[in-house]
Design a protein around this motif. Structure first.
Motif, mmCIF file in Angstrom:
data_model
loop_
_atom_site.group_PDB
_atom_site.id
_atom_site.type_symbol
_atom_site.label_atom_id
_atom_site.label_comp_id
_atom_site.label_asym_id
_atom_site.label_seq_id
_atom_site.Cartn_x
_atom_site.Cartn_y
_atom_site.Cartn_z
ATOM 1 N N GLY A 36 -12.177 117.150 71.323
ATOM 2 C CA GLY A 36 -11.100 116.339 70.775
ATOM 3 C C GLY A 36 -10.956 115.155 71.706
ATOM 4 N N ILE A 37 -11.049 113.970 71.148
ATOM 5 C CA ILE A 37 -11.092 112.740 71.947
ATOM 6 C C ILE A 37 -10.178 111.737 71.269
ATOM 7 N N ARG A 38 -9.510 110.885 72.057
ATOM 8 C CA ARG A 38 -8.696 109.855 71.404
ATOM 9 C C ARG A 38 -9.202 108.472 71.741
ATOM 10 N N ALA A 39 -9.163 107.621 70.708
ATOM 11 C CA ALA A 39 -9.438 106.197 70.904
ATOM 12 C C ALA A 39 -8.116 105.468 70.695
ATOM 13 N N TYR A 40 -7.842 104.517 71.566
ATOM 14 C CA TYR A 40 -6.566 103.804 71.522
ATOM 15 C C TYR A 40 -6.789 102.312 71.335
ATOM 16 N N GLU A 41 -5.803 101.712 70.698
ATOM 17 C CA GLU A 41 -5.805 100.257 70.578
ATOM 18 C C GLU A 41 -5.243 99.690 71.885
ATOM 19 N N THR A 42 -6.006 98.840 72.520
ATOM 20 C CA THR A 42 -5.559 98.228 73.777
ATOM 21 C C THR A 42 -5.572 96.713 73.593
ATOM 22 N N PRO A 43 -4.989 95.968 74.525
ATOM 23 C CA PRO A 43 -5.007 94.506 74.376
ATOM 24 C C PRO A 43 -6.432 93.938 74.359
ATOM 25 N N LYS A 44 -7.401 94.714 74.868
ATOM 26 C CA LYS A 44 -8.783 94.206 74.888
ATOM 27 C C LYS A 44 -9.651 94.846 73.810
ATOM 28 N N GLY A 45 -9.050 95.445 72.803
ATOM 29 C CA GLY A 45 -9.828 96.085 71.741
ATOM 30 C C GLY A 45 -9.686 97.596 71.810
ATOM 31 N N THR A 46 -10.441 98.295 70.945
ATOM 32 C CA THR A 46 -10.334 99.757 70.913
ATOM 33 C C THR A 46 -11.101 100.367 72.080
ATOM 34 N N VAL A 65 -12.096 104.164 73.989
ATOM 35 C CA VAL A 65 -12.087 105.623 73.904
ATOM 36 C C VAL A 65 -11.778 106.149 75.300
ATOM 37 N N PHE A 66 -10.850 107.069 75.379
ATOM 38 C CA PHE A 66 -10.435 107.553 76.693
ATOM 39 C C PHE A 66 -11.391 108.639 77.196
ATOM 40 N N GLU A 84 -13.389 103.443 77.784
ATOM 41 C CA GLU A 84 -14.731 103.056 77.342
ATOM 42 C C GLU A 84 -14.563 102.282 76.029
ATOM 43 N N TYR A 85 -14.769 100.984 76.116
ATOM 44 C CA TYR A 85 -14.459 100.109 74.967
ATOM 45 C C TYR A 85 -15.471 100.251 73.838
ATOM 46 N N SER A 86 -14.927 100.339 72.616
ATOM 47 C CA SER A 86 -15.765 100.382 71.406
ATOM 48 C C SER A 86 -15.875 99.001 70.821
ATOM 49 N N ARG A 146 -3.496 103.151 76.831
ATOM 50 C CA ARG A 146 -3.303 101.973 75.973
ATOM 51 C C ARG A 146 -3.692 100.675 76.669
ATOM 52 N N GLY A 147 -4.295 100.794 77.840
ATOM 53 C CA GLY A 147 -4.808 99.606 78.527
ATOM 54 C C GLY A 147 -3.727 98.707 79.080
ATOM 55 N N HIS A 148 -2.543 99.265 79.336
ATOM 56 C CA HIS A 148 -1.464 98.449 79.897
ATOM 57 C C HIS A 148 -1.367 98.563 81.411
ATOM 58 N N SER A 149 -2.208 99.418 81.987
ATOM 59 C CA SER A 149 -2.206 99.547 83.446
ATOM 60 C C SER A 149 -3.645 99.408 83.931
ATOM 61 N N GLU A 150 -3.830 98.602 84.929
ATOM 62 C CA GLU A 150 -5.187 98.366 85.440
ATOM 63 C C GLU A 150 -5.623 99.475 86.396
#
Ligand code: PPE
Length: 309
Positions: free
Chosen positions: A37-47, A49-50, A300-302, A289-293
Motif C-alpha cells: 500500500g503506497i500513497r502518491a501525494y500532490e505537492t507544489p512540484k507535482g505528484t 510517491v512517498f 519520488e516524483y511522478s 505533501r512536499g511542504h517541508s524540505e
C-alpha cells in the motif's frame, strides 16, 4: 472504491473492468500473495510517491520470504507505478501492487503456478475517517492474538495473514469501536489491524519492536526518523496492555492511516490528540505533501509541475 481508468496487469495496462482472474487462481484459494500500500501525494512540484522504492523493496522481501519470485524488478515496478499515475491522471492516489500465485494447478503446494502481478491505483481518503485524524479514534484490544512469529511470517506483507487483521477489526467495529489493536500470544502489544502503534509517556516515544509480530511499517520507520530528528527519544520495546491505559498520548501510523491519534483504548480515556502526536502528524503531512524540505529525500516524483507553477 472509486474506479479509475487502467490497471497494470502482467506487463500491460488494461481497462479497470477487464482486470480479471480465473476462479481457480491459487492465491484466491490459499491467500498466497503479497502486496503493498503506497500513497502518491500532490505537492507544489507535482505528484510525488512517498518512499516508493522502500515499499517495492518490501514487496520483494515479502515474496522472498514465501519462496515466491516476482517476475518484475523493483526498478520495473517503480516505472509501472509512475506510468500508472500518469495514465489514470490522478494527482493524488493510493497504489496497490499485488503479486500472487496464479492459475495452473490447485493444491496447497504452489508448485509451478505462475506469479501474477498487478498494480491498481485509486483515490483513498482518510483510512480511519477525517474525524479520527483530527480528534482521535476509539480503539479496542481484540481477543484475536496477532499471528505468532513461527505461525506465519509477519515481516511478509502477505495477503493470507490479513484474515488475522480482518477478524480483529470486525470484532471491535461490531462492538462500536473504530480500530483494533492486536496483542501477541504473550500479552505484548503488536500493531493495529492496518497500522503500527506508538505510545508517548513522560515525553518518551515507545513502539513495539520487530519481535512482537509487527509489520515493519514504512510509516513507522518514517515517524521514528522524524521524531528523532525533532529531538525526541524513541525506544522500541515491549509494551503491555496497561501501558496503553496509562499513556499520555497514543497514535497509529500507516500508509493508509498516515498518523492517526488514539483517544481511548478499551474505554480508558487517553484524551484528545496531544502535543507530540500533533507535532509528528504535522511534520509527516508536511513532508508527504512536499511542504517541508527537511525530509524531502523521501519523495519520488511522478510528474513535475510546470516551471513557475
Ligand atoms: N501493520 C499492519 C498490520 C498493516 O497492515 C500496515 C499497513 C501497517 C502496520 C503500516 O505499514 P506501512 O503502511 O508500511 O506504514 N496497512 C496497509 C493496508 C491497509 C488495508 O486496509 O489495506 C496500508 O496502510 O496501506
Amino acid at each position: 472504491m472509486r474506479e479509475t481508468e487502467k490497471i497494470w496487469m502482467n506487463g500491460e495496462f488494461v481497462d479497470w473492468a477487464d482486470a480479471r482472474i480465473h476462479v481457480g487462481t491459487h492465491g484466491l484459494h490459499y491467500g498466497s500473495g503479497v502486496f503493498e500500500g503506497i500513497r502518491a501525494y500532490e505537492t507544489p512540484k507535482g505528484t510525488a510517491v512517498f518512499r516508493l522504492t522502500e515499499h517495492l523493496k518490501r514487496l520483494h522481501n515479502s515474496a522472498q520470504i514465501l519462496y515466491m519470485e516476482i517476475p518484475y524488478s523493483v526498478e520495473e515496478l517503480r516505472s509501472v507505478c509512475h506510468e500508472l499515475i500518469g495514465i489514470n491522471g490522478l494527482p493524488e492516489c493510493y497504489l496497490r501492487p499485488l503479486a500472487f500465485y496464479g492459475y495452473d494447478e490447485l493444491g496447497v503446494n504452489p508448485g509451478n503456478n505462475p506469479v501474477d502481478v498487478v498494480v491498481m491505483s485509486w483515490p483513498w481518503g482518510a483510512y480511519l475517517g477525517a474525524d479520527g485524524v483530527k480528534n482521535g479514534i476509539r480503539a479496542k484490544i481484540s481477543s484475536w492474538a496477532r499471528v505468532d512469529m513461527n505461525t506465519v511470517p509477519h515481516v511478509s506483507k502477505a495477503t493470507g495473514i490479513y484474515l488475522n487483521s480482518m477478524l480483529a477489526v470486525l470484532e471491535v467495529t461490531k462492538a462500536g469501536y473504530d480500530e483494533a489493536i492486536l496483542m501477541t500470544d504473550h500479552g505484548h502489544i503488536a500493531d493495529g489491524s492496518g497500522e503500527n502503534i506508538f505510545v508517548v509517556t513522560d515525553g518518551v516515544i515507545y513502539t513495539p519492536d520487530l519481535s512482537h509480530s509487527i509489520l515493519p511499517g514504512v510509516t513507522r520507520d518514517t515517524v521514528i526518523q522524524i521524531a528523532q530528528d525533532l529531538g525526541y527519544r524513541v525506544e522500541t520495546t515491549d509494551l503491555i496492555r496497561t501501558d496503553l491505559y496509562l499513556a499520555d498520548e497514543i497514535f497509529m501510523t500507516g500508509t493508509a492511516a498516515e498518523v492517526t491519534p488514539v483517544r481511548s483504548v478499551d474505554d480508558h480515556e487517553v484524551g484528545p490528540p496531544g502535543p507530540i502526536t500533533r507535532e509528528i502528524q504535522s511534520a509527516y503531512m508536511d513532508t508527504v505533501r512536499g511542504h517541508s524540505e527537511r525530509w524531502s529525500h523521501w519523495l519520488e516524483y511522478s510528474t513535475r509541475a510546470p516551471a513557475g507553477a
